[in-house]
Design a protein around this motif. Structure first.
Motif, PDB file in Angstrom:
ATOM      1  N   VAL A   1       0.837  -1.205   0.000  1.00 42.46           N
ATOM      2  CA  VAL A   1       0.000   0.000   0.000  1.00 42.46           C
ATOM      3  C   VAL A   1       0.872   1.256   0.000  1.00 42.46           C
ATOM      4  CG1 VAL A   1      -1.733   1.318   1.303  1.00 42.46           C
ATOM      5  CG2 VAL A   1      -1.907  -1.163   1.164  1.00 42.46           C
ATOM      6  N   LEU A   2       1.954   1.251   0.779  1.00 45.75           N
ATOM      7  CA  LEU A   2       2.827   2.423   0.847  1.00 45.75           C
ATOM      8  C   LEU A   2       3.490   2.702  -0.497  1.00 45.75           C
ATOM      9  CD1 LEU A   2       4.500   2.073   4.364  1.00 45.75           C
ATOM     10  CD2 LEU A   2       2.505   3.440   3.687  1.00 45.75           C
ATOM     11  N   GLU A   3       3.875   1.654  -1.201  1.00 43.78           N
ATOM     12  CA  GLU A   3       4.448   1.830  -2.548  1.00 43.78           C
ATOM     13  C   GLU A   3       3.450   2.526  -3.466  1.00 43.78           C
ATOM     14  OE1 GLU A   3       7.505  -1.245  -4.178  1.00 43.78           O
ATOM     15  OE2 GLU A   3       5.821  -2.327  -3.287  1.00 43.78           O
ATOM     16  N   GLU A   4       2.210   2.093  -3.379  1.00 46.96           N
ATOM     17  CA  GLU A   4       1.143   2.686  -4.195  1.00 46.96           C
ATOM     18  C   GLU A   4       0.945   4.162  -3.826  1.00 46.96           C
ATOM     19  OE1 GLU A   4      -3.611   2.039  -4.528  1.00 46.96           O
ATOM     20  OE2 GLU A   4      -2.402   0.230  -4.250  1.00 46.96           O
ATOM     21  N   ILE A   5       0.930   4.456  -2.521  1.00 44.75           N
ATOM     22  CA  ILE A   5       0.762   5.841  -2.060  1.00 44.75           C
ATOM     23  C   ILE A   5       1.916   6.709  -2.554  1.00 44.75           C
ATOM     24  CG2 ILE A   5       0.810   7.319   0.011  1.00 44.75           C
ATOM     25  CD1 ILE A   5      -0.852   5.105   1.424  1.00 44.75           C
ATOM     26  N   ILE A   6       3.133   6.201  -2.445  1.00 43.73           N
ATOM     27  CA  ILE A   6       4.310   6.965  -2.898  1.00 43.73           C
ATOM     28  C   ILE A   6       4.261   7.192  -4.406  1.00 43.73           C
ATOM     29  CG2 ILE A   6       6.820   6.838  -3.195  1.00 43.73           C
ATOM     30  CD1 ILE A   6       6.858   5.371  -0.411  1.00 43.73           C
ATOM     31  N   ASP A   7       3.859   6.173  -5.166  1.00 45.18           N
ATOM     32  CA  ASP A   7       3.778   6.302  -6.627  1.00 45.18           C
ATOM     33  C   ASP A   7       2.724   7.322  -7.065  1.00 45.18           C
ATOM     34  OD1 ASP A   7       5.782   4.454  -6.948  1.00 45.18           O
ATOM     35  OD2 ASP A   7       4.441   2.779  -7.457  1.00 45.18           O
ATOM     36  N   GLN A   8       1.656   7.454  -6.268  1.00 49.87           N
ATOM     37  CA  GLN A   8       0.540   8.329  -6.649  1.00 49.87           C
ATOM     38  C   GLN A   8       0.670   9.762  -6.130  1.00 49.87           C
ATOM     39  OE1 GLN A   8      -2.984   6.273  -5.313  1.00 49.87           O
ATOM     40  NE2 GLN A   8      -2.832   4.717  -6.907  1.00 49.87           N
ATOM     41  N   ASN A   9       1.677  10.029  -5.322  1.00 53.08           N
ATOM     42  CA  ASN A   9       1.811  11.353  -4.719  1.00 53.08           C
ATOM     43  C   ASN A   9       3.235  11.866  -4.858  1.00 53.08           C
ATOM     44  OD1 ASN A   9      -0.878  11.793  -3.065  1.00 53.08           O
ATOM     45  ND2 ASN A   9      -0.272   9.669  -2.771  1.00 53.08           N
ATOM     46  N   GLN A  10       3.349  13.159  -5.013  1.00 53.80           N
ATOM     47  CA  GLN A  10       4.670  13.788  -5.028  1.00 53.80           C
ATOM     48  C   GLN A  10       4.861  14.668  -3.805  1.00 53.80           C
ATOM     49  OE1 GLN A  10       5.004  15.726  -8.827  1.00 53.80           O
ATOM     50  NE2 GLN A  10       5.256  13.797  -9.907  1.00 53.80           N
ATOM     51  N   GLU A  11       3.754  15.082  -3.207  1.00 53.43           N
ATOM     52  CA  GLU A  11       3.815  15.935  -2.026  1.00 53.43           C
ATOM     53  C   GLU A  11       3.627  15.089  -0.774  1.00 53.43           C
ATOM     54  OE1 GLU A  11       1.091  19.169  -2.491  1.00 53.43           O
ATOM     55  OE2 GLU A  11       1.814  19.647  -4.495  1.00 53.43           O
ATOM     56  N   ASP A  12       3.849  15.706   0.375  1.00 53.78           N
ATOM     57  CA  ASP A  12       3.750  15.013   1.659  1.00 53.78           C
ATOM     58  C   ASP A  12       2.333  14.504   1.918  1.00 53.78           C
ATOM     59  OD1 ASP A  12       6.339  15.899   1.833  1.00 53.78           O
ATOM     60  OD2 ASP A  12       5.941  17.409   3.368  1.00 53.78           O
ATOM     61  N   VAL A  13       2.252  13.342   2.571  1.00 55.67           N
ATOM     62  CA  VAL A  13       0.954  12.772   2.936  1.00 55.67           C
ATOM     63  C   VAL A  13       0.968  12.365   4.405  1.00 55.67           C
ATOM     64  CG1 VAL A  13       0.437  11.941   0.611  1.00 55.67           C
ATOM     65  CG2 VAL A  13       1.568  10.422   2.227  1.00 55.67           C
TER      66      VAL A  13
END
Length: 194
Positions: free
Chosen positions: A133-145
Motif C-alpha cells: 500500500v505504501l508503494e502505491e501511495i508513494i507512486d501516486q503522490n509527489q507531495e507530503d501525505v
C-alpha cells in the motif's frame, strides 16, 4: 516527499488494555479530544500535507476525519493499512493471553516476526501488505501525505528502519495520536528488508 504516520486516538479498549487488532472499535471521548488536538497542532505547524490516508478501521477513520475537517484535505480510506489481525487473542488482555494460550504465546513472543497468532497473521504478513500500500501511495503522490494507522504498523516500520528484531518492537511503542515521520527514500529501502 514525507510520510507522516499517525496512530489513531484513544479507545475504551486501550483503557482496559484489550487487544484490538482487526476489531472495529470506536474512539473514546478521550480519543475524539486527542484527534481534535492533533488536528489543531498540525494546522499550526503548517505542514504541506496534500492528502490523508486512513486504515479502514473506525478508530483510524474517526481520527483522520477530525484532521481532514480541520485541514480541509480529503481522506482516502485504504485497505491494507489496518492493524495486525491477532485472531483468537483479540478482545483479551495480554495477561489473559499469557494465561489462556501460554504455549502459543511463548512461541509467538520469541518469534514475533514470522509466528502467527491463532487464526491471525504474523508481523511479516502485516509488513508485506502495508509496504504494498505504501508503494502505491508513494507512486501516486509527489507531495507530503499523512497516514492514520495503528501501533503495530508503526512499530514494525520502525523496527525495519532501525534494523532491529521485531522482538524489540516495544522500544518503538507509539502513543495515541503520536506522529512519526519517514521519507519516501527510507520506505523504498525498507522493501528490501521484508
Amino acid at each position: 516527499m514525507k510520510l507522516y504516520f499517525v496512530r489513531h486516538g484513544h479507545t475504551e479498549w486501550n483503557e482496559s488494555n484489550r487487544i484490538q487488532g482487526s476489531q472495529d472499535v470506536d474512539l473514546s471521548k478521550k480519543g475524539i479530544l486527542q484527534a481534535k488536538k492533533l488536528a489543531n497542532k498540525l494546522q499550526k505547524k503548517q505542514l504541506t500535507i496534500s492528502k490523508i490516508y486512513s486504515s479502514p478501521q473506525k478508530r483510524a477513520i474517526q481520527t483522520a476525519k477530525s484532521i481532514s475537517n480541520k485541514l480541509a484535505i480529503s481522506t482516502v480510506v485504504k485497505e491494507g493499512l489496518q492493524e495486525i489481525n491477532l485472531g483468537l487473542w483479540e478482545g483479551l488482555t495480554w495477561k489473559e493471553v499469557q494465561e489462556d494460550y501460554a504455549s502459543e504465546f511463548n512461541v509467538w513472543f520469541h518469534n514475533r516476526r514470522y509466528q502467527i497468532a491463532p487464526e491471525g497473521e504474523s508481523y511479516q504478513q502485516l509488513m508485506v501488505r502495508v509496504m504494498s500500500v505504501l508503494e502505491e501511495i508513494i507512486d501516486q503522490n509527489q507531495e507530503d501525505v499523512l497516514i492514520v494507522t495503528h501501533s503495530a504498523v508503526i512499530m514494525c516500520l520502525q523496527c525495519l528502519v532501525h534494523q532491529k528484531a521485531f522482538e524489540q518492537m516495544d522500544h518503538y511503542r507509539v502513543k495515541n495520536t503520536e506522529v512519526i515521520e519517514f521519507d519516501d527514500c527510507t520506505l523504498h529501502l525498507l522493501k528490501s528488508l521484508i
